[in-house]
Design a protein around this motif. Structure first.
Motif, PDB file in Angstrom:
ATOM      1  N   MET A   1       0.807  -1.217   0.000  1.00  0.00           N
ATOM      2  CA  MET A   1       0.000   0.000   0.000  1.00  0.00           C
ATOM      3  C   MET A   1       0.841   1.268   0.000  1.00  0.00           C
ATOM      4  SD  MET A   1      -2.965   1.424  -0.100  1.00  0.00           S
ATOM      5  CE  MET A   1      -4.193   0.183   0.326  1.00  0.00           C
ATOM      6  N   GLU A   2       1.977   1.261   0.684  1.00  0.00           N
ATOM      7  CA  GLU A   2       2.780   2.490   0.747  1.00  0.00           C
ATOM      8  C   GLU A   2       3.349   2.890  -0.609  1.00  0.00           C
ATOM      9  OE1 GLU A   2       5.298  -0.802   2.807  1.00  0.00           O
ATOM     10  OE2 GLU A   2       3.203  -0.154   2.740  1.00  0.00           O
ATOM     11  N   GLN A   3       3.333   1.975  -1.571  1.00  0.00           N
ATOM     12  CA  GLN A   3       3.784   2.331  -2.917  1.00  0.00           C
ATOM     13  C   GLN A   3       2.667   2.956  -3.755  1.00  0.00           C
ATOM     14  OE1 GLN A   3       5.828  -1.825  -3.491  1.00  0.00           O
ATOM     15  NE2 GLN A   3       6.689  -0.438  -5.005  1.00  0.00           N
ATOM     16  N   LEU A   4       1.437   2.918  -3.238  1.00  0.00           N
ATOM     17  CA  LEU A   4       0.294   3.393  -4.010  1.00  0.00           C
ATOM     18  C   LEU A   4      -0.095   4.820  -3.689  1.00  0.00           C
ATOM     19  CD1 LEU A   4      -1.992   0.251  -3.740  1.00  0.00           C
ATOM     20  CD2 LEU A   4      -0.601   0.940  -5.659  1.00  0.00           C
ATOM     21  N   THR A   5       0.423   5.385  -2.638  1.00  0.00           N
ATOM     22  CA  THR A   5      -0.036   6.701  -2.222  1.00  0.00           C
ATOM     23  C   THR A   5       1.116   7.505  -1.626  1.00  0.00           C
ATOM     24  OG1 THR A   5      -1.509   7.874  -0.717  1.00  0.00           O
ATOM     25  CG2 THR A   5      -0.837   5.681  -0.046  1.00  0.00           C
TER      26      THR A   5
ATOM     27  N   ALA B   1     -18.323   5.930 -21.899  1.00  0.00           N
ATOM     28  CA  ALA B   1     -17.082   6.207 -21.168  1.00  0.00           C
ATOM     29  C   ALA B   1     -17.030   5.299 -19.953  1.00  0.00           C
ATOM     30  CB  ALA B   1     -17.017   7.673 -20.747  1.00  0.00           C
ATOM     31  N   GLN B   2     -15.880   4.675 -19.727  1.00  0.00           N
ATOM     32  CA  GLN B   2     -15.714   3.761 -18.609  1.00  0.00           C
ATOM     33  C   GLN B   2     -14.354   3.964 -17.954  1.00  0.00           C
ATOM     34  OE1 GLN B   2     -16.657   0.244 -21.224  1.00  0.00           O
ATOM     35  NE2 GLN B   2     -17.853  -0.395 -19.441  1.00  0.00           N
ATOM     36  N   ILE B   3     -14.294   3.621 -16.680  1.00  0.00           N
ATOM     37  CA  ILE B   3     -13.029   3.592 -15.969  1.00  0.00           C
ATOM     38  C   ILE B   3     -12.456   2.189 -16.123  1.00  0.00           C
ATOM     39  CG2 ILE B   3     -11.902   3.829 -13.733  1.00  0.00           C
ATOM     40  CD1 ILE B   3     -12.978   6.445 -14.886  1.00  0.00           C
ATOM     41  N   PHE B   4     -11.210   2.116 -16.518  1.00  0.00           N
ATOM     42  CA  PHE B   4     -10.543   0.836 -16.741  1.00  0.00           C
ATOM     43  C   PHE B   4      -9.606   0.557 -15.579  1.00  0.00           C
ATOM     44  CE2 PHE B   4      -6.706  -1.099 -19.017  1.00  0.00           C
ATOM     45  CZ  PHE B   4      -7.131  -2.403 -18.799  1.00  0.00           C
ATOM     46  N   GLY B   5      -9.926  -0.484 -14.807  1.00  0.00           N
ATOM     47  CA  GLY B   5      -9.079  -0.831 -13.675  1.00  0.00           C
ATOM     48  C   GLY B   5      -9.894  -1.336 -12.506  1.00  0.00           C
ATOM     49  N   PRO B   6      -9.266  -1.530 -11.356  1.00  0.00           N
ATOM     50  CA  PRO B   6      -9.980  -2.000 -10.160  1.00  0.00           C
ATOM     51  C   PRO B   6     -11.039  -0.993  -9.718  1.00  0.00           C
ATOM     52  CG  PRO B   6      -7.598  -2.204  -9.901  1.00  0.00           C
ATOM     53  CD  PRO B   6      -7.819  -1.375 -11.120  1.00  0.00           C
ATOM     54  N   ASP B   7     -12.123  -1.491  -9.151  1.00  0.00           N
ATOM     55  CA  ASP B   7     -13.176  -0.584  -8.659  1.00  0.00           C
ATOM     56  C   ASP B   7     -12.926  -0.202  -7.200  1.00  0.00           C
ATOM     57  OD1 ASP B   7     -13.688  -3.046  -7.575  1.00  0.00           O
ATOM     58  OD2 ASP B   7     -15.809  -3.107  -8.130  1.00  0.00           O
ATOM     59  N   MET B   8     -11.651  -0.161  -6.817  1.00  0.00           N
ATOM     60  CA  MET B   8     -11.261   0.233  -5.471  1.00  0.00           C
ATOM     61  C   MET B   8     -10.156   1.275  -5.560  1.00  0.00           C
ATOM     62  SD  MET B   8     -11.267  -3.477  -3.543  1.00  0.00           S
ATOM     63  CE  MET B   8     -11.441  -2.786  -1.891  1.00  0.00           C
ATOM     64  N   SER B   9     -10.123   2.155  -4.570  1.00  0.00           N
ATOM     65  CA  SER B   9      -9.103   3.199  -4.516  1.00  0.00           C
ATOM     66  C   SER B   9      -8.258   3.046  -3.258  1.00  0.00           C
ATOM     67  CB  SER B   9      -9.753   4.583  -4.517  1.00  0.00           C
ATOM     68  OG  SER B   9     -10.433   4.826  -5.722  1.00  0.00           O
ATOM     69  N   ALA B  10      -7.057   3.627  -3.294  1.00  0.00           N
ATOM     70  CA  ALA B  10      -6.218   3.720  -2.097  1.00  0.00           C
ATOM     71  C   ALA B  10      -6.648   4.968  -1.346  1.00  0.00           C
ATOM     72  CB  ALA B  10      -4.751   3.789  -2.478  1.00  0.00           C
ATOM     73  N   TYR B  11      -7.197   4.775  -0.163  1.00  0.00           N
ATOM     74  CA  TYR B  11      -7.793   5.871   0.615  1.00  0.00           C
ATOM     75  C   TYR B  11      -7.198   5.850   2.018  1.00  0.00           C
ATOM     76  CZ  TYR B  11     -11.380   7.982   3.636  1.00  0.00           C
ATOM     77  OH  TYR B  11     -12.043   8.722   4.583  1.00  0.00           O
ATOM     78  N   ARG B  12      -6.418   6.868   2.346  1.00  0.00           N
ATOM     79  CA  ARG B  12      -5.758   6.939   3.649  1.00  0.00           C
ATOM     80  C   ARG B  12      -5.068   5.605   3.986  1.00  0.00           C
ATOM     81  NH1 ARG B  12      -7.838  11.853   5.265  1.00  0.00           N
ATOM     82  NH2 ARG B  12     -10.064  12.174   4.944  1.00  0.00           N
ATOM     83  N   SER B  13      -4.360   5.084   3.008  1.00  0.00           N
ATOM     84  CA  SER B  13      -3.594   3.838   3.143  1.00  0.00           C
ATOM     85  C   SER B  13      -4.461   2.601   3.381  1.00  0.00           C
ATOM     86  CB  SER B  13      -2.558   3.955   4.268  1.00  0.00           C
ATOM     87  OG  SER B  13      -1.594   4.925   3.928  1.00  0.00           O
ATOM     88  N   THR B  14      -5.715   2.671   2.983  1.00  0.00           N
ATOM     89  CA  THR B  14      -6.581   1.492   3.035  1.00  0.00           C
ATOM     90  C   THR B  14      -7.254   1.321   1.676  1.00  0.00           C
ATOM     91  OG1 THR B  14      -8.518   2.748   3.802  1.00  0.00           O
ATOM     92  CG2 THR B  14      -7.059   1.825   5.490  1.00  0.00           C
TER      93      THR B  14
ATOM     94  N   ALA C   1       0.628  10.396   0.067  1.00  0.00           N
ATOM     95  CA  ALA C   1       0.194  11.065   1.293  1.00  0.00           C
ATOM     96  C   ALA C   1      -0.754  10.145   2.060  1.00  0.00           C
ATOM     97  CB  ALA C   1      -0.498  12.387   0.956  1.00  0.00           C
ATOM     98  N   PRO C   2      -0.240   9.254   2.906  1.00  0.00           N
ATOM     99  CA  PRO C   2      -1.072   8.226   3.527  1.00  0.00           C
ATOM    100  C   PRO C   2      -2.156   8.741   4.449  1.00  0.00           C
ATOM    101  CG  PRO C   2       1.137   8.240   4.481  1.00  0.00           C
ATOM    102  CD  PRO C   2       1.186   9.104   3.273  1.00  0.00           C
ATOM    103  N   LYS C   3      -2.038   9.984   4.927  1.00  0.00           N
ATOM    104  CA  LYS C   3      -3.060  10.519   5.815  1.00  0.00           C
ATOM    105  C   LYS C   3      -4.190  11.207   5.057  1.00  0.00           C
ATOM    106  CE  LYS C   3       0.349  11.461   9.459  1.00  0.00           C
ATOM    107  NZ  LYS C   3       0.975  12.536  10.286  1.00  0.00           N
ATOM    108  N   ALA C   4      -4.044  11.342   3.735  1.00  0.00           N
ATOM    109  CA  ALA C   4      -4.983  12.154   2.958  1.00  0.00           C
ATOM    110  C   ALA C   4      -5.911  11.305   2.104  1.00  0.00           C
ATOM    111  CB  ALA C   4      -4.216  13.119   2.068  1.00  0.00           C
ATOM    112  N   ASP C   5      -7.081  11.882   1.822  1.00  0.00           N
ATOM    113  CA  ASP C   5      -7.994  11.315   0.834  1.00  0.00           C
ATOM    114  C   ASP C   5      -7.622  11.923  -0.515  1.00  0.00           C
ATOM    115  OD1 ASP C   5     -10.001  10.453  -0.776  1.00  0.00           O
ATOM    116  OD2 ASP C   5     -11.641  11.331   0.372  1.00  0.00           O
ATOM    117  N   GLU C   6      -6.782  11.227  -1.225  1.00  0.00           N
ATOM    118  CA  GLU C   6      -6.217  11.778  -2.461  1.00  0.00           C
ATOM    119  C   GLU C   6      -7.089  11.543  -3.686  1.00  0.00           C
ATOM    120  OE1 GLU C   6      -1.886  10.784  -2.925  1.00  0.00           O
ATOM    121  OE2 GLU C   6      -2.493   9.346  -1.413  1.00  0.00           O
ATOM    122  N   ARG C   7      -8.174  10.844  -3.550  1.00  0.00           N
ATOM    123  CA  ARG C   7      -8.921  10.420  -4.741  1.00  0.00           C
ATOM    124  C   ARG C   7      -9.217  11.582  -5.678  1.00  0.00           C
ATOM    125  NH1 ARG C   7     -13.966   7.749  -2.139  1.00  0.00           N
ATOM    126  NH2 ARG C   7     -13.463   9.323  -0.574  1.00  0.00           N
ATOM    127  N   GLU C   8      -8.734  11.428  -6.915  1.00  0.00           N
ATOM    128  CA  GLU C   8      -8.905  12.477  -7.917  1.00  0.00           C
ATOM    129  C   GLU C   8      -9.079  11.861  -9.295  1.00  0.00           C
ATOM    130  OE1 GLU C   8      -9.371  15.559  -7.567  1.00  0.00           O
ATOM    131  OE2 GLU C   8      -8.588  16.011  -5.560  1.00  0.00           O
TER     132      GLU C   8
END
Length: 341
Positions: free
Chosen positions: A267-271, A297-310, A273-280
């Motif tokens: 997870m630390e490689q995905l974000t 139009a579609q989003i290509f990829g996992p339907d999950m985001s890295a959010y505050r290191s979770t 700023a681990p304390k922030a909600d970076e979703r953009e």
């Protein structure tokens, strides 16, 4: 009566000819995180997903030529070995793939250290010229991180700006506006020549369509309504965000592309700023041209985001094209289908 029937026949024939002239193209914008090399097996995953989706055009971001090997040329060769023919242009920070022979290619804004790049190819699709641009805009001084309390250059904790004016002053340190103005100057020649223009890339900046009154208290926006300058410039010059044209609401369809949750890496490689909600939403496909309309139009990829290191499952109405296997990057892509009259 004969005259009426003849007129009706002419109208029907005209409609039939018009229907035959309609063209559909698919465009995939994909930040591949330096060829997927951060993820073991990532390169093979890129090849496999392109073989599955078969987009007409691919705009790639975070491309490197490791070991003096031209990445897009290597990718074309490996796709060809699997029975899929593509043509490529440029491979350094950005890259372009086309299923149609390339008629012309241009260095619009060449790579300058970490300040991004823009390249263009032109192809002909069933008699219609299509100019496709790829961009990986300046990724230093990402001012939206400052709102989260992180320095947009060094990714260290900092004090949040207290006003939109202060935030935009920080944003002005980047080269993104200059790069986009260069694109606009180049694209006007394509538009004048009757081309359809498509611009896909990782812009490293959110859209003014996403930081609005409706979203000001969401996603760590801290009450800010921000007229982000890259998207504002593009809209003022007639370019439209394909995803927002299909899905106007940033509430029901936020369309986040970064940071993507990736179970293949820590997870630390995905974000940053681990304390922030970076979703953009920082990966975009813009378009302009006579008779050009995005129809899906579609989003290509996992339907999950890295959010505050979770890992966070998105509770949205966004449509996803889920990966079939390993996911090679920390971004999600954008897949758009256009109709061209």
């Amino acid at each position: 009566m004969k005259k009426i029937l003849f007129t009706l026949l002419v109208v029907l024939m005209s409609l039939n000819v018009q229907a035959r002239k309609d063209v559909e193209i698919t465009v995939l914008q994909w930040n591949i995180w330096q060829e997927g090399t951060v993820v073991p097996g990532g390169y093979d995953a890129i090849v496999n997903e392109l073989c599955r989706l078969k987009p007409d055009f691919v705009t790639l971001s975070e491309v490197r030529n490791y070991h003096n090997v031209n990445f897009t040329r290597r990718l074309v060769n490996d796709l060809k070995a699997k029975g899929l023919t593509y043509y490529s242009f440029r491979t350094d920070d950005s890259g372009l793939l086309s299923r149609y022979p390339i008629l012309d290619s241009v260095y619009v804004s060449t790579l300058n250290k970490d300040h991004g790049s823009i390249y263009k190819l032109t192809a002909e699709v069933q008699g219609r010229k299509v100019s496709v641009y790829t961009g990986h805009l300046d990724y230093l001084d990402c001012a939206y991180y400052n709102v989260y309390g992180y320095d947009g250059c060094t990714w260290k904790e900092c004090e949040r700006p207290q006003s939109v004016a202060e935030l935009l002053k920080l944003n002005d340190l980047s080269w993104r506006d200059n790069e986009v103005q260069t694109f606009i100057n180049e694209a006007r020649h394509d538009i004048k020549a009757g081309h359809c223009v498509v611009f896909g890339g990782d812009f490293n900046e959110p859209s003014h369509l996403d930081w609005t009154t409706q979203t000001k208290d969401l996603y760590d926006h801290h009450g800010m309504i921000v007229p982000w300058t890259v998207s504002t410039m593009l809209y003022k010059n007639g370019f439209r965000d394909a995803y927002r044209e299909v899905y106007p609401s940033a509430i029901t369809h936020p369309g986040f592309t970064y940071p993507s949750y990736n179970p293949a890496v820590k997870m630390e490689q995905l974000t940053w700023a681990p304390k922030a909600d970076e979703r953009e939403r920082i990966d975009f496909i813009y378009y302009k041209g006579k008779g050009v309309t995005p129809i899906s139009a579609q989003i290509f990829g996992p339907d999950m985001s890295a959010y505050r290191s979770t890992a966070l499952k998105e509770d949205t109405k966004d449509s996803f094209v889920l990966p079939t296997g390993l996911w090679p990057t920390d971004h999600k892509g954008v897949l758009v289908k256009f109709k061209i009259r």
